[in-house]
Design an enzyme around this catalytic site. Structure first.
Site, PDB file in Angstrom:
ATOM      1  N   ASN A  36       0.874  -1.175   0.000  1.00  0.00           N
ATOM      2  CA  ASN A  36       0.000   0.000   0.000  1.00  0.00           C
ATOM      3  C   ASN A  36       0.908   1.221   0.000  1.00  0.00           C
ATOM      4  OD1 ASN A  36       0.597   0.795   2.774  1.00  0.00           O
ATOM      5  ND2 ASN A  36      -0.581  -1.019   3.326  1.00  0.00           N
ATOM      6  N   ASP A  46       1.715  -8.424   1.414  1.00  0.00           N
ATOM      7  CA  ASP A  46       2.563  -7.448   2.105  1.00  0.00           C
ATOM      8  C   ASP A  46       2.970  -7.953   3.493  1.00  0.00           C
ATOM      9  OD1 ASP A  46       3.858  -5.046   2.368  1.00  0.00           O
ATOM     10  OD2 ASP A  46       2.049  -3.856   2.724  1.00  0.00           O
ATOM     11  N   SER A 134      -3.852  -6.421  -6.496  1.00  0.00           N
ATOM     12  CA  SER A 134      -5.193  -5.818  -6.297  1.00  0.00           C
ATOM     13  C   SER A 134      -6.328  -6.818  -6.127  1.00  0.00           C
ATOM     14  CB  SER A 134      -5.571  -4.846  -7.428  1.00  0.00           C
ATOM     15  OG  SER A 134      -4.839  -3.633  -7.320  1.00  0.00           O
ATOM     16  N   THR A 135      -6.042  -8.135  -6.176  1.00  0.00           N
ATOM     17  CA  THR A 135      -7.158  -9.090  -6.133  1.00  0.00           C
ATOM     18  C   THR A 135      -7.527  -9.546  -4.725  1.00  0.00           C
ATOM     19  OG1 THR A 135      -5.702 -11.018  -6.395  1.00  0.00           O
ATOM     20  CG2 THR A 135      -6.569 -10.000  -8.410  1.00  0.00           C
ATOM     21  N   GLY A 136      -6.852  -8.987  -3.722  1.00  0.00           N
ATOM     22  CA  GLY A 136      -7.165  -9.366  -2.344  1.00  0.00           C
ATOM     23  C   GLY A 136      -8.017  -8.306  -1.682  1.00  0.00           C
ATOM     24  N   TYR A 138      -7.979  -5.302  -2.122  1.00  0.00           N
ATOM     25  CA  TYR A 138      -8.405  -4.264  -3.072  1.00  0.00           C
ATOM     26  C   TYR A 138      -9.494  -4.734  -4.059  1.00  0.00           C
ATOM     27  CZ  TYR A 138      -4.700  -1.127  -1.368  1.00  0.00           C
ATOM     28  OH  TYR A 138      -3.900  -0.311  -0.598  1.00  0.00           O
TER      29      TYR A 138
HETATM   30  P1  ADP Z   1      -4.109  -6.141  -2.714  1.00  0.00           P
HETATM   31  O1  ADP Z   1      -4.162  -5.208  -1.522  1.00  0.00           O
HETATM   32  O2  ADP Z   1      -3.286  -5.582  -3.855  1.00  0.00           O
HETATM   33  O3  ADP Z   1      -5.456  -6.631  -3.111  1.00  0.00           O
HETATM   34  P2  ADP Z   1      -3.481  -8.622  -1.257  1.00  0.00           P
HETATM   35  O4  ADP Z   1      -2.160  -8.962  -0.670  1.00  0.00           O
HETATM   36  O5  ADP Z   1      -4.614  -8.382  -0.333  1.00  0.00           O
HETATM   37  O6  ADP Z   1      -3.196  -7.367  -2.223  1.00  0.00           O
HETATM   38  O7  ADP Z   1      -3.918  -9.763  -2.270  1.00  0.00           O
HETATM   39  C1  ADP Z   1      -3.391  -9.938  -3.567  1.00  0.00           C
HETATM   40  C2  ADP Z   1      -3.494 -11.410  -3.965  1.00  0.00           C
HETATM   41  O8  ADP Z   1      -2.443 -12.150  -3.353  1.00  0.00           O
HETATM   42  C3  ADP Z   1      -4.793 -12.100  -3.519  1.00  0.00           C
HETATM   43  O9  ADP Z   1      -5.231 -12.900  -4.607  1.00  0.00           O
HETATM   44  C4  ADP Z   1      -4.351 -12.954  -2.344  1.00  0.00           C
HETATM   45  O10 ADP Z   1      -5.133 -14.129  -2.224  1.00  0.00           O
HETATM   46  C5  ADP Z   1      -2.947 -13.313  -2.728  1.00  0.00           C
HETATM   47  N1  ADP Z   1      -2.028 -13.660  -1.627  1.00  0.00           N
HETATM   48  C6  ADP Z   1      -2.145 -13.424  -0.291  1.00  0.00           C
HETATM   49  N2  ADP Z   1      -1.055 -13.880   0.360  1.00  0.00           N
HETATM   50  C7  ADP Z   1      -0.229 -14.412  -0.578  1.00  0.00           C
HETATM   51  C8  ADP Z   1       1.046 -15.067  -0.548  1.00  0.00           C
HETATM   52  N3  ADP Z   1       1.694 -15.255   0.598  1.00  0.00           N
HETATM   53  N4  ADP Z   1       1.585 -15.481  -1.727  1.00  0.00           N
HETATM   54  C9  ADP Z   1       0.945 -15.276  -2.896  1.00  0.00           C
HETATM   55  N5  ADP Z   1      -0.251 -14.687  -2.999  1.00  0.00           N
HETATM   56  C10 ADP Z   1      -0.850 -14.266  -1.858  1.00  0.00           C
END
Ligand code: ADP
Length: 181
Positions: A36, A46, A134-136, A138
């Site tokens: 972010n 993150d 952005s798929t989590g 966001y």
């Molecule tokens: P954003 O805030 O950009 O949406 P997120 O971290 O919340 O980012 O999610 C982005 C994507 O990464 C989602 O599809 C989530 O399921 C996935 N994700 C979460 N943790 C991990 C990880 N440790 N390794 C790979 N992908 C992950």
């Protein structure tokens, strides 16, 4: 034949590979963080990157905030830090847009991939692992995010040899696999 003295960026497209799993377990020159704009940590990818990568990453992020990124990293931009204890040389932090029904922010999502690859080129990174930005938290719909990610990487002029999408679960892996074809 290409004359190596006249090498231009992006003459060969990066190979796209897909992995299902935790991006913090990957070995690559650069691992991309869905950060972010504060750069000071969050949830999802993150949180996982800072947990496994250790305090050196946050330390670098704080230095960036104290110097030329006083207001944080704008959406669609990318910046590199150490990768700390991760099996990588750098973490490239990029800030995805929050999904909006009212406004088309696709260009900003594409920009995350483009800018991350530009930073990778500056560093000399040849293998780069990306999460589905952005798929989590966001909320970007996975299919549309995959379409933008794959199209942007395919169109990018970059010296990166391998772009690896690391998808956290079976469903997101399947969506990306369908998109890559
Ligand atoms: P954003 O805030 O950009 O949406 P997120 O971290 O919340 O980012 O999610 C982005 C994507 O990464 C989602 O599809 C989530 O399921 C996935 N994700 C979460 N943790 C991990 C990880 N440790 N390794 C790979 N992908 C992950």
């Amino acid at each position: 034949m290409t004359d190596p003295r006249h090498h231009e960026r992006g003459e060969a497209d990066p190979a796209i590979t897909l992995v299902q799993g935790d991006i913090t377990r990957e070995s690559a020159d650069a691992i991309v963080n869905a950060a972010n704009s504060s750069l000071l940590g969050g949830g999802g990818v993150d949180g996982a990157i800072h947990r496994r990568g250790g305090p050196a990453i946050l330390e670098d992020c704080r230095k960036l905030r104290a110097s030329h990124l006083g207001k944080g990293l704008p959406t669609g931009r990318a910046v590199a830090t150490t990768a700390g204890d991760l099996d990588a040389r750098w973490v490239i932090h990029t800030v995805g847009p929050v999904f909006s029904e009212a406004e088309d922010r696709s260009d900003l999502l594409a920009s995350c991939y483009r800018e991350s690859l530009r930073v990778a080129d500056e560093l000399g990174a040849r293998t780069v692992a990306f999460p589905a930005i952005s798929t989590g938290v966001y909320r970007w719909p996975m299919r549309d995010a995959a379409r933008i990610a794959v199209a942007t990487v395919r169109a990018a002029e970059t010296d990166v040899a391998e772009v690896r999408f690391v998808l956290f679960d079976e469903r997101s892996y399947a969506v990306f696999a369908a998109e890559v074809g």
